[in-house]
Design an enzyme around this catalytic site. Sequence first.
Site, PDB file in Angstrom:
ATOM      1  N   ASN A  45     -12.735 -52.158  41.328  1.00  0.00           N
ATOM      2  CA  ASN A  45     -11.861 -52.924  40.454  1.00  0.00           C
ATOM      3  C   ASN A  45     -10.510 -52.245  40.294  1.00  0.00           C
ATOM      4  O   ASN A  45      -9.527 -52.641  40.922  1.00  0.00           O
ATOM      5  CB  ASN A  45     -12.549 -53.128  39.099  1.00  0.00           C
ATOM      6  CG  ASN A  45     -11.859 -54.188  38.254  1.00  0.00           C
ATOM      7  OD1 ASN A  45     -10.689 -54.468  38.457  1.00  0.00           O
ATOM      8  ND2 ASN A  45     -12.576 -54.767  37.339  1.00  0.00           N
ATOM      9  N   ASP A  46     -10.466 -51.185  39.516  1.00  0.00           N
ATOM     10  CA  ASP A  46      -9.176 -50.560  39.225  1.00  0.00           C
ATOM     11  C   ASP A  46      -8.483 -50.035  40.482  1.00  0.00           C
ATOM     12  O   ASP A  46      -7.266 -50.069  40.575  1.00  0.00           O
ATOM     13  CB  ASP A  46      -9.380 -49.413  38.231  1.00  0.00           C
ATOM     14  CG  ASP A  46      -9.916 -49.925  36.899  1.00  0.00           C
ATOM     15  OD1 ASP A  46      -9.513 -51.014  36.484  1.00  0.00           O
ATOM     16  OD2 ASP A  46     -10.753 -49.231  36.295  1.00  0.00           O
TER      17      ASP A  46
END
Lengths: 492, 101
Positions: A416-417
């Site tokens: 994600n990040d």
Amino acid sequence: MTLPAWVPTLVDAVYFIAAVLFIWGLKRMSSPRTARNGIVWAGAGMAAAIIATFFLPGMHNLGWMLGAIIVGVVVSWVVGRRVAMTAMPQMVALFNGMGGGAAAAIGAVELIKFNVAALAAGQAATAAALLPGADVLAPTLTPVELTLAFVGVLIGAVSFTGSLIAFAKLQGWMDRRFVFPLQRWVNLALFVATLVCGAMALAAAVHGQAFAWNWLVAFFVLALVVGVAMTLPIGGADMPVVISMYNAFTGLAVAFEGFVLQNEAMIIAGMVVGAAGTLLTQLMAKAMNRSLANVLFGNFGAGGGADQAQAIAGAMKPIDASDAAVMMAYAERVAIVPGYGMAVAQAQHKVWEFAKLLLERGVKVKFAIHPVAGRMPGHMNVLLAEAGVPYDLIADMDDINPEFPNTDVALVIGANDVVNPVARTDKGSPIYGMPILDVSKARNVIVIKRGRGTGFAGIENALFYADNTRMLYGDGQAAAGQLVTELKSLDT
Amino acid sequence: MIDGFLALYIFMLAAFTGYEIIARVPVILHTPLMSGSNFVHGIVLVGAMVALGHAVGPVEIAIGVVAVLLAAGNVAGGYVVTERMLEMFKSSKAPAGEKKP
């Protein structure tokens, strides 16, 4: 026990060889081809050093010693064998903490011994009579040795409790962060109080006088508390950096206590680890584009979504597994971007099965790994290696980033990040400036994700809303399994 | 006996050695290497044994036993974990490469 006079020399020679083997082993561990026997070399050195230590002159309590070694080795061995590969980071934290605690305990024994000797009328002769084996260890410690003993206790104790908290956090036994107002000042006050207690004891000791036991006890307890207090406010995403730092701490503590004990093997091995660990910590912090100070004292994500500077336009567009499978089956290049979510879902085997099917169809598949994918640099590589992915299919961020514009499909699983383009574009974002995988530049992006939540850092991901992104909702393992089924049905 | 500047030289050279070993390591090996260095500082067991070996009285012996116990855990755990990680590194000679005609 009477041993020939040459035995101590032989023990020293074994320590020397052990030190060489440690350095040689670590050196071999720094290349994938030789890494495996690197640990074996280092292990041989360790075994030799441990056995040799039994033959040092004037050793007592051998029964206790053997018992403690057997219990410690057996328990750790079994735990280390049984634990899942995803849990490796917290295992490193746990074992590292034990080393730190051992170093602190050694310092404690030496300081107690010193104080007992100093209390005994302050006369070296009297002290030596009270202490069997005092012919080996100087009955009194020099000021430098005393200082290093205290510093070693401090660092070792901080590493001990700090690592245990890190372990508890990664293991999920503890809330991710624990913050309260003025925390930094409270921590600073604790640290200063620790130093004061240590200095009070040390001030008396360097003059060869006994110190009050209370100072030593307070010093020890406070040092343990400092380790806890330091680690509590740090978020789970930063734990790898912190563990690496504590690893370096333990190394230093070992080196300092080695100096106190006049043990060269401890000094060299401890110092090598201290330096290597420090560099490794810097590399990890750099991979997240943050300074170590920022990790330790910054309040990453403390504001939650409040400091979200830009609203993200658009909507998430779903895709089903059969469309996704077809898309990749007829692609020329596919980049698979795994994240910790994949590891948690235990999906790496299914993902590799899927990748193998693609490879059989002539699709060029690569795994793109962000430096901090997983919970530690290289952790994802280990997890993929466990699933059988050969390491030459695994590409680092710097190698794969230029290839994304020529990649037909980027398949993001549980990351994600590290793929959030906000890190490049939005100065208001807490992850602004963090190097990311340029997944958004691929022609198509498929994201396998359990739900719509945010990542570890709690930040919305602009990638999920991009025009060329499709979301495949579902548990990582189930979704990868569906992809495999769909791909197989294409051929029939 | 090691003292004063000699100790300082040992500290300095060992520090450089550690730094140089890690400096050119591929990211893929960072975790195993951290684990490996975690094993290497398990040498603290030797120190713990020396401390316990010269411990006198229940307090010193108790702390010494704790030191040996913890250090032994560090050594064994560090070795097993590192070995398990490195066990998995193999190159892709056999699998996957073959394409369908």
